[in-house]
Scaffold this active site. Structure first.
Site, mmCIF file in Angstrom:
data_model
loop_
_atom_site.group_PDB
_atom_site.id
_atom_site.type_symbol
_atom_site.label_atom_id
_atom_site.label_comp_id
_atom_site.label_asym_id
_atom_site.label_seq_id
_atom_site.Cartn_x
_atom_site.Cartn_y
_atom_site.Cartn_z
ATOM 1 N N CYS A 103 0.821 -1.214 0.000
ATOM 2 C CA CYS A 103 0.000 0.000 0.000
ATOM 3 C C CYS A 103 0.852 1.259 0.000
ATOM 4 C CB CYS A 103 -0.921 0.007 1.218
ATOM 5 S SG CYS A 103 -0.015 0.018 2.766
ATOM 6 N N CYS A 118 -1.828 -4.303 8.343
ATOM 7 C CA CYS A 118 -1.446 -2.949 8.772
ATOM 8 C C CYS A 118 -0.811 -2.989 10.164
ATOM 9 C CB CYS A 118 -2.659 -2.027 8.794
ATOM 10 S SG CYS A 118 -3.684 -2.144 7.324
HETATM 11 FE FE1 FES Z 1 -1.332 0.415 4.318
HETATM 12 FE FE2 FES Z 1 -2.996 -0.247 6.253
HETATM 13 S S1 FES Z 1 -3.452 -0.105 4.153
HETATM 14 S S2 FES Z 1 -0.880 0.039 6.370
#
Ligand code: FES
Length: 143
Positions: free
Chosen positions: A34, A103
């Site tokens: 992400c 995360c």
């Molecule tokens: Fe990147 Fe949660 S979506 S750390």
């Protein structure tokens, strides 16, 4: 409700946000999937984490888990802090939705990275003490 009250609380009012200018150890980790980044600052005295601050450029779950993780390691010895797992942080937050589990790994990694930096600055090889910085279970989280 997707998130527990505790997650919402730590997301809305994160504890220990900021930087420590004269930190004894700084760790930065990132999630390659992400692109989120977390930086953790530690102040250490006699093996005890006397202060900890973090900055997270990331999603709400990453912010909530880093906030809770800093609360859980503050005042602890380094060896106690190294035992903190992302699962323990999630439990303390009353859980996270499955898609957000990765995360929480950032917080565990960031603490370990900051401790590793602390040892490196003191001329001690951190690898035997800190071990390998764990990666996310699904392999999402590259450092
Ligand atoms: Fe990147 Fe949660 S979506 S750390």
């Amino acid at each position: 409700m997707l998130y527990s009250e505790k997650v919402m609380d730590h997301f809305a009012n994160p504890r220990n946000v900021g930087e420590i200018a004269d930190a004894d150890g700084v760790g930065e980790v990132g999630n390659s999937k992400c692109g989120d980044i977390m930086r953790m600052y530690l102040k250490v005295e006699n093996d005890v984490i006397t202060d900890v601050k973090f900055k997270t450029f990331g999603c709400g779950a990453a912010i909530a888990t880093s906030s809770m993780a800093t609360e859980m390691v503050k005042g602890k010895t380094i060896s106690e802090a190294l035992k903190l797992t992302n699962r323990a942080v999630m439990e303390a937050l009353d859980g996270l939705p499955p898609v957000k589990v990765h995360c929480s790994v950032l917080a565990e990694q960031a603490i370990k990275a900051a401790v590793a930096d602390y040892y490196t600055r003191r001329g001690i090889d951190p690898t035997p003490i800190v071990g390998k910085i764990p990666e996310c279970e699904e392999g999402h989280c590259g450092v």
